[in-house]
Design an enzyme around this catalytic site. Structure first.
Site, PDB file in Angstrom:
ATOM      1  N   SER A  76       0.796  -1.238   0.000  1.00  0.00           N
ATOM      2  CA  SER A  76       0.000   0.000   0.000  1.00  0.00           C
ATOM      3  C   SER A  76       0.821   1.278   0.000  1.00  0.00           C
ATOM      4  O   SER A  76       0.243   2.367  -0.026  1.00  0.00           O
ATOM      5  CB  SER A  76      -0.973   0.006   1.179  1.00  0.00           C
ATOM      6  OG  SER A  76      -2.069  -0.844   0.918  1.00  0.00           O
ATOM      7  N   LYS A  79      -0.005   3.765  -2.695  1.00  0.00           N
ATOM      8  CA  LYS A  79      -0.986   4.843  -2.552  1.00  0.00           C
ATOM      9  C   LYS A  79      -0.328   6.215  -2.436  1.00  0.00           C
ATOM     10  O   LYS A  79      -0.998   7.237  -2.601  1.00  0.00           O
ATOM     11  CB  LYS A  79      -1.884   4.576  -1.351  1.00  0.00           C
ATOM     12  CG  LYS A  79      -2.780   3.341  -1.487  1.00  0.00           C
ATOM     13  CD  LYS A  79      -3.663   3.170  -0.261  1.00  0.00           C
ATOM     14  CE  LYS A  79      -4.644   2.013  -0.415  1.00  0.00           C
ATOM     15  NZ  LYS A  79      -4.016   0.700  -0.302  1.00  0.00           N
ATOM     16  N   SER A 323      -6.253   3.189   4.511  1.00  0.00           N
ATOM     17  CA  SER A 323      -5.653   2.482   3.374  1.00  0.00           C
ATOM     18  C   SER A 323      -6.712   1.798   2.511  1.00  0.00           C
ATOM     19  O   SER A 323      -6.654   0.600   2.245  1.00  0.00           O
ATOM     20  CB  SER A 323      -4.634   1.447   3.873  1.00  0.00           C
ATOM     21  OG  SER A 323      -3.739   1.089   2.852  1.00  0.00           O
TER      22      SER A 323
END
Length: 517
Positions: A76, A79, A323
């Site tokens: 993640s 991101k 997230s």
């Protein structure tokens, strides 16, 4: 491999990271590189791979680097470029809209013609927002639609799942299908999912099952049994492949906690249309003909009702703190629309790449195949993340973007986010901000921390190919080492054992619904 050496330590410190072992801080007489090298030498990283960079946020000077150009799975941390590009390309005040339109004509309370529900990708649209659209239509005096309900999701293409997403994640809410029309069941905005709650009944009976929002779009097949008090609670709640049949199996004891699971739907466009159609009926508006999906609204159709999302700068909070994968993918496709008029992953990723390249990231030496990092095909380096983290500090929207990063030991879910249980009781608590990342065998943490001199540092830690249950204590040890150290003295903080919440950390902490950590 060049490193900038910090001077020797002249002090002692004590700290504990994690529980289950007497972790602490030792005097370190060899500088920051040796301190971080010691942490990376932990047995949990035996046979693994690490890419780590630390830099001075103000000057950009690199203070430490370990394999800064080694491409690894960032999970993640993907991101970070996605969210930064969205702020630049879409803008902090960007809003998604959901519209109700028609090309028909009114005759009294009857609308003769089709009714269009047109989405632009709003990942925060709740059942109550569709209810408000229905309320507005009913308030205009319409009681009957002699036509179809047509769901227009054509702002985005028809690709629902990202490249190489795991098949066994299909019913998981963090792997929900992407559409320009969908519904979120909660104010975490887990779009494209329903919440299934299972409550024990009497011994020998089926448990009671409820679905939020209430909808017939999904069917529940209850195969579970309530057993006597003290029995096993081993419920499984999963959607069958290619259907909207959710199977509840296993056992749950009398008086037990049952289960609450977030489950993705099959074809979210139909989900949104079903919720809206139910809302119309509840407000006395009858649609006489069937619902059809994927139909473009004709030019010249007039608007009957509209709903706007919160602005992007506010949406970043649930997106980055928790997230949220679906937010990342929707923003990626929205960027594709803005830049090239095409709501696809390829167009959106080209837009993200264009932004990253423009701020100095060498995009020719990375691979990004989705917006969220759920794909195991993504490859980034700590050096690339650190360049991005340095560059965005000069952006006019940086303050809002920085605010969206999880805060170490921030107890509120919308402050601490995926870092809310980490680095508590250390100088990094309520100090370090960073984006977490977790997949099986891949963990990452990249962000900002202020050291003991008050100097802001940028850090990026990407760890892969380990067999340990969790390496997050190593990430925490590096960040707390930075927080404890000064420009003149590095203080090594040894990594502790994994917290219970970090064990088996295949997923982001927040992904374990309903917030187990």
């Amino acid at each position: 491999m060049k490193r900038w050496i910090w001077p020797v330590v002249i002090g002692l410190a004590a700290a504990a990271l994690g529980s289950g072992s007497p972790a602490g801080a030792d005097a370190d007489r060899s500088g920051l590189p040796e301190a971080i090298d010691t942490i990376l030498g932990d047995s949990r990283m035996e046979g693994g791979a690490a890419s780590v960079v630390v830099a001075d946020a103000a000057s950009g000077d690199v203070l430490y680097q370990h394999r800064p150009t080694e491409r690894l799975m960032p999970a993640s941390n993907t991101k970070l470029p996605t969210s930064a590009a969205a702020m630049e390309i879409l803008g902090p005040d960007y809003k998604f809209t959901t519209d109700v339109l028609t090309n028909g004509r009114r005759q009294g309370s009857v609308l003769r013609g089709d009714l269009y529900l047109r989405g632009s990708g709003d990942p925060t649209a709740l059942a109550k927002d569709y209810d408000k659209l229905a309320t507005d239509l009913a308030a205009s005096g319409v009681t009957r639609v002699d036509g179809r309900l047509l769901a227009d999701d054509t702002r985005f293409d028809s690709a629902r799942l990202g490249r190489s997403w795991a098949a066994d994640d299909e019913s998981a809410y963090y792997s929900a299908q992407i559409s320009a029309l969908s519904v979120a069941p909660d104010t975490d905005y887990d779009t494209g999912t329903v919440i299934v709650e299972v409550v024990p009944a009497g011994a020998g009976d089926e448990p009671a099952v409820t679905v939020t929002p209430k909808t017939d779009y999904v069917d529940v097949d209850v195969r579970a049994t309530t057993v006597a008090a003290g029995g096993s609670n081993d419920l499984t709640v999963e959607r069958e492949h290619g259907t909207n049949t959710i199977v509840v199996s296993g056992t749950t004891p009398v008086g037990g906690s049952g289960a609450t699971e977030w489950v993705s739907v099959w074809e979210p466009t139909g989900y949104a249309a079903a919720v809206f159609r139910d809302a119309l009926a509840a407000h006395g508006v009858k649609v006489t003909r069937p619902t059809r999906l994927g139909r473009a609204t004709p030019a010249g159709a007039r608007q009957l009702a509209t709903h706007a999302s919160m602005p992007l700068k506010e949406l970043l909070i649930p997106f980055m703190k928790l997230s949220n994968n679906m937010h990342a993918e929707i923003l990626t496709k929205a960027m594709g629309v803005k830049v090239s008029g095409e709501g696809s992953w390829s167009a959106g990723l080209a837009a993200v790449s264009g932004y990253a390249k423009g701020v100095g990231v060498d995009t020719g030496k990375l691979r990004q195949v989705d917006g969220s990092g759920l794909s195991r095909m993504n490859n980034f380096t700590a050096g690339q993340f650190s360049k991005l983290l340095l560059a965005v500090r000069a952006e006019p929207w940086y303050t809002d973007w920085y605010k969206s990063l999880p805060v170490a030991c921030g107890p509120d879910r919308f402050v601490g986010g995926t870092l809310r249980t980490r680095m508590c009781g250390t100088p990094a608590a309520l100090n370090a901000r960073g984006k977490t990342g977790s997949l099986t065998g891949a963990s990452a943490l990249s962000g900002y921390v202020t050291d003991a001199d008050g100097r802001e540092l940028v850090y990026s830690i990407v760890l892969n190919n380990y067999l340990a249950s969790s390496v997050k204590p190593l990430e925490d040890a590096i960040v707390v080492t930075l927080a404890r150290s000064t420009a003149d003295a590095a203080v090594l903080v040894k990594p502790g054992a994994a917290r219970a919440a970090e064990r088996n950390a295949d997923l982001e902490c927040s992904w374990r619904k309903p917030g187990e950590c």
